[in-house]
Design a protein around this motif. Structure first.
Motif, PDB file in Angstrom:
ATOM      1  N   UNK A 123       3.000  11.513   4.952  1.00  0.00           N
ATOM      2  CA  UNK A 123       2.685  11.021   3.614  1.00  0.00           C
ATOM      3  C   UNK A 123       3.928  10.405   2.973  1.00  0.00           C
ATOM      4  N   UNK A 124       3.705   9.420   2.146  1.00  0.00           N
ATOM      5  CA  UNK A 124       4.762   8.830   1.329  1.00  0.00           C
ATOM      6  C   UNK A 124       4.611   9.388  -0.078  1.00  0.00           C
ATOM      7  N   UNK A 125       5.632  10.092  -0.546  1.00  0.00           N
ATOM      8  CA  UNK A 125       5.537  10.777  -1.834  1.00  0.00           C
ATOM      9  C   UNK A 125       6.718  10.410  -2.709  1.00  0.00           C
ATOM     10  N   UNK A 126       6.543  10.630  -3.994  1.00  0.00           N
ATOM     11  CA  UNK A 126       7.609  10.515  -4.997  1.00  0.00           C
ATOM     12  C   UNK A 126       7.747  11.889  -5.638  1.00  0.00           C
ATOM     13  N   UNK A 163       4.736  15.667  -8.252  1.00  0.00           N
ATOM     14  CA  UNK A 163       4.657  14.979  -6.963  1.00  0.00           C
ATOM     15  C   UNK A 163       3.641  13.849  -7.088  1.00  0.00           C
ATOM     16  N   UNK A 164       4.062  12.658  -6.695  1.00  0.00           N
ATOM     17  CA  UNK A 164       3.154  11.519  -6.616  1.00  0.00           C
ATOM     18  C   UNK A 164       2.912  11.170  -5.158  1.00  0.00           C
ATOM     19  N   UNK A 165       1.713  11.468  -4.658  1.00  0.00           N
ATOM     20  CA  UNK A 165       1.379  11.206  -3.265  1.00  0.00           C
ATOM     21  C   UNK A 165       0.774   9.811  -3.176  1.00  0.00           C
ATOM     22  N   UNK A 166       1.473   8.929  -2.452  1.00  0.00           N
ATOM     23  CA  UNK A 166       1.024   7.550  -2.293  1.00  0.00           C
ATOM     24  C   UNK A 166       0.154   7.358  -1.064  1.00  0.00           C
ATOM     25  N   UNK A 167      -0.172   8.432  -0.357  1.00  0.00           N
ATOM     26  CA  UNK A 167      -0.920   8.325   0.899  1.00  0.00           C
ATOM     27  C   UNK A 167      -2.254   9.050   0.854  1.00  0.00           C
ATOM     28  N   UNK A 168      -2.695   9.466  -0.302  1.00  0.00           N
ATOM     29  CA  UNK A 168      -3.980  10.142  -0.417  1.00  0.00           C
ATOM     30  C   UNK A 168      -4.972   9.245  -1.143  1.00  0.00           C
ATOM     31  N   UNK A 190      -7.053  -0.813  -0.554  1.00  0.00           N
ATOM     32  CA  UNK A 190      -6.612  -0.744   0.833  1.00  0.00           C
ATOM     33  C   UNK A 190      -6.464   0.706   1.279  1.00  0.00           C
ATOM     34  N   UNK A 191      -6.146   0.849   2.545  1.00  0.00           N
ATOM     35  CA  UNK A 191      -5.842   2.156   3.116  1.00  0.00           C
ATOM     36  C   UNK A 191      -4.565   2.704   2.484  1.00  0.00           C
ATOM     37  N   UNK A 192      -4.474   4.001   2.270  1.00  0.00           N
ATOM     38  CA  UNK A 192      -3.249   4.557   1.677  1.00  0.00           C
ATOM     39  C   UNK A 192      -2.024   4.243   2.517  1.00  0.00           C
ATOM     40  N   UNK A 193      -0.960   3.809   1.840  1.00  0.00           N
ATOM     41  CA  UNK A 193       0.295   3.498   2.511  1.00  0.00           C
ATOM     42  C   UNK A 193       0.357   2.129   3.134  1.00  0.00           C
ATOM     43  N   UNK A 194      -0.699   1.326   3.034  1.00  0.00           N
ATOM     44  CA  UNK A 194      -0.731   0.001   3.646  1.00  0.00           C
ATOM     45  C   UNK A 194      -0.797  -1.113   2.610  1.00  0.00           C
ATOM     46  N   UNK A 195      -0.612  -0.804   1.352  1.00  0.00           N
ATOM     47  CA  UNK A 195      -0.761  -1.825   0.312  1.00  0.00           C
ATOM     48  C   UNK A 195       0.339  -2.882   0.385  1.00  0.00           C
ATOM     49  N   UNK A 196       1.554  -2.499   0.732  1.00  0.00           N
ATOM     50  CA  UNK A 196       2.656  -3.468   0.781  1.00  0.00           C
ATOM     51  C   UNK A 196       2.404  -4.501   1.872  1.00  0.00           C
ATOM     52  N   UNK A 197       1.988  -4.048   3.051  1.00  0.00           N
ATOM     53  CA  UNK A 197       1.703  -4.985   4.129  1.00  0.00           C
ATOM     54  C   UNK A 197       0.537  -5.907   3.799  1.00  0.00           C
ATOM     55  N   UNK A 198      -0.487  -5.385   3.128  1.00  0.00           N
ATOM     56  CA  UNK A 198      -1.617  -6.217   2.735  1.00  0.00           C
ATOM     57  C   UNK A 198      -1.184  -7.256   1.705  1.00  0.00           C
ATOM     58  N   UNK A 199      -0.332  -6.868   0.767  1.00  0.00           N
ATOM     59  CA  UNK A 199       0.147  -7.829  -0.230  1.00  0.00           C
ATOM     60  C   UNK A 199       0.937  -8.964   0.418  1.00  0.00           C
ATOM     61  N   UNK A 200       1.795  -8.674   1.382  1.00  0.00           N
ATOM     62  CA  UNK A 200       2.573  -9.718   2.037  1.00  0.00           C
ATOM     63  C   UNK A 200       1.679 -10.672   2.821  1.00  0.00           C
ATOM     64  N   UNK A 256     -12.379   6.078  14.669  1.00  0.00           N
ATOM     65  CA  UNK A 256     -11.978   5.264  13.517  1.00  0.00           C
ATOM     66  C   UNK A 256     -11.717   6.132  12.300  1.00  0.00           C
ATOM     67  N   UNK A 257     -12.563   7.146  12.100  1.00  0.00           N
ATOM     68  CA  UNK A 257     -12.358   8.048  10.970  1.00  0.00           C
ATOM     69  C   UNK A 257     -11.076   8.839  11.126  1.00  0.00           C
ATOM     70  N   UNK A 258     -10.815   9.291  12.356  1.00  0.00           N
ATOM     71  CA  UNK A 258      -9.578  10.043  12.582  1.00  0.00           C
ATOM     72  C   UNK A 258      -8.357   9.192  12.388  1.00  0.00           C
ATOM     73  N   UNK A 259      -8.399   7.941  12.806  1.00  0.00           N
ATOM     74  CA  UNK A 259      -7.243   7.071  12.628  1.00  0.00           C
ATOM     75  C   UNK A 259      -6.978   6.732  11.186  1.00  0.00           C
ATOM     76  N   UNK A 260      -8.043   6.746  10.341  1.00  0.00           N
ATOM     77  CA  UNK A 260      -7.861   6.369   8.949  1.00  0.00           C
ATOM     78  C   UNK A 260      -7.519   7.557   8.061  1.00  0.00           C
TER      79      UNK A 260
END
Length: 366
Positions: A169-172, A208-213, A279-289, A82-86
């Protein structure tokens, strides 16, 4: 020293008789006997330098490889849990480890073999001052000519060493944004929202804005009528958060319970309730929907009606304009009897008198 002796021996005249040949052979044998120890010492020193350089290079490269393999084993140990997957992206760590190992091995080989080459030239009694000066001038010229390439390379090295971002990672990056699909020492590849691939030079990235950390925040605004009971609305939304936290896969993606922050805005006919969740990094959009979907169904079942979007401030009806704002100021030209009006009126053209017509004599009686 032995080079000058060799040139002197080579410049001797060729023997013409047996005595001259015997004398030349004796001189050559004496010269070899005199300098063979010097040659042997120089050769042994060069061989020792090369052996030490190759052994040291092999040991350092093997140590770096062992270090990279240990890093990969640590990542694979938590892979599948579970830790590795997250928290762990195996591909990202693998590429980062490979890039760091490649850079370290290249730097180690360059330093060790470069130092060995300079020591060999020094053993041959070659003056290194002109060579080092020429190398310095060439390095400055290459640095000015390829400064962008050097900047990209150094920026890529520090990005990888500092682990600013990695594969997945999803970055800007300012010039482009998207998901990182490859990290290089010179160029970083991003996959945009529409599927396009962006090639971003590492030297051009200023921020750099890292949205996955770390973690992300899912925020949802719920707009209800102004006459609704706020406590009832809060209880319904809270129950939605409790039920959502028990279902798969939202129980892993939600890192904290869903929280009703309170009223975000109040209007004459509606009010906005702000709901937030970590939420988990990178999963906020799915959680909002998913959260909007569940809140809408729960409010419909509870008989709580949602309302539309409030009017924008810049679209509100403006006050009627002053009807006298377009009226012109009084003018002296508006009075036809004023001197100004008389001076500005056109001059009436004078009547033209027709010229006298030619008289025709009356006819005479016959």
């Amino acid at each position: 020293m032995f080079w000058s002796a060799a040139l002197a021996a080579d410049s001797t005249p060729r023997p013409t008789t047996l005595d001259d040949a015997q004398k030349s052979a004796t001189n050559a044998a004496g010269w070899v006997e005199e300098n063979w120890s010097t040659w042997l010492g120089i050769g042994l020193r060069m061989a020792l330098i090369l052996i030490i350089a190759f052994v040291l290079r092999s040991v350092v490269r093997r140590a770096i490889t062992k270090l990279i393999e240990r890093m990969n084993r640590t990542v694979q140990a938590v892979d599948g849990t579970a830790l590795g997957g997250l928290l762990v992206n195996v591909e990202r760590r693998r590429q980062r480890s490979a890039a760091i190992g490649s850079v370290l091995r290249s730097v180690a080989s360059f330093l060790i073999m470069g130092t060995a080459a300079l020591m060999i030239l020094s053993a041959l009694q070659i003056n290194l001052a002109p060579l080092l000066a020429s190398a310095g001038v060439a390095g400055v010229a290459i640095g000015f000519g390829a400064r962008n390439l050097v900047t990209d390379f150094l920026s890529g090295v520090f990005m990888i060493l500092e682990d600013q971002y990695g594969v997945g990672d999803t970055i800007d990056a300012g010039v482009a944004s998207g998901e990182v699909i490859e990290v290089g020492l010179r160029v970083t590849k991003l996959r945009g929202d529409n599927g396009e691939i962006w090639y971003v030079r590492n030297g051009e990235v200023k921020r750099i804005g890292n949205l996955s950390q770390g973690w992300a925040t899912a925020a949802v605004d719920v707009q209800v009528r102004a006459e609704e009971d706020l406590d009832r609305v809060r209880s319904v939304i809270t129950q939605v958060g409790v039920d959502m936290a028990k279902d798969e896969p939202w129980n892993e993606r939600l890192w904290e319970p869903i929280e009703v922050l309170g009223l975000d805005a109040v209007y004459l006919d509606s009010m906005i309730v702000r709901v937030s969740a970590r939420t988990m990094p990178g999963k906020s959009v799915g959680v909002e929907r998913e959260l909007r979907w569940r809140i809408k169904k729960a409010l419909d079942e509870a008989g709580i009606q949602l309302v539309g979007r409030p009017p924008e401030p810049d679209l509100e009806t403006e006050a009627p304009a002053d009807p006298t704002a377009g009226t012109a100021a009084p003018s002296a030209l508006s009075n036809p009897d004023s001197p100004q009006s008389a001076a500005a009126s056109p001059i009436t053209p004078s009547a033209t008198v027709p010229p006298p017509s030619a008289t025709v004599p009356p006819p005479t009686a016959k």
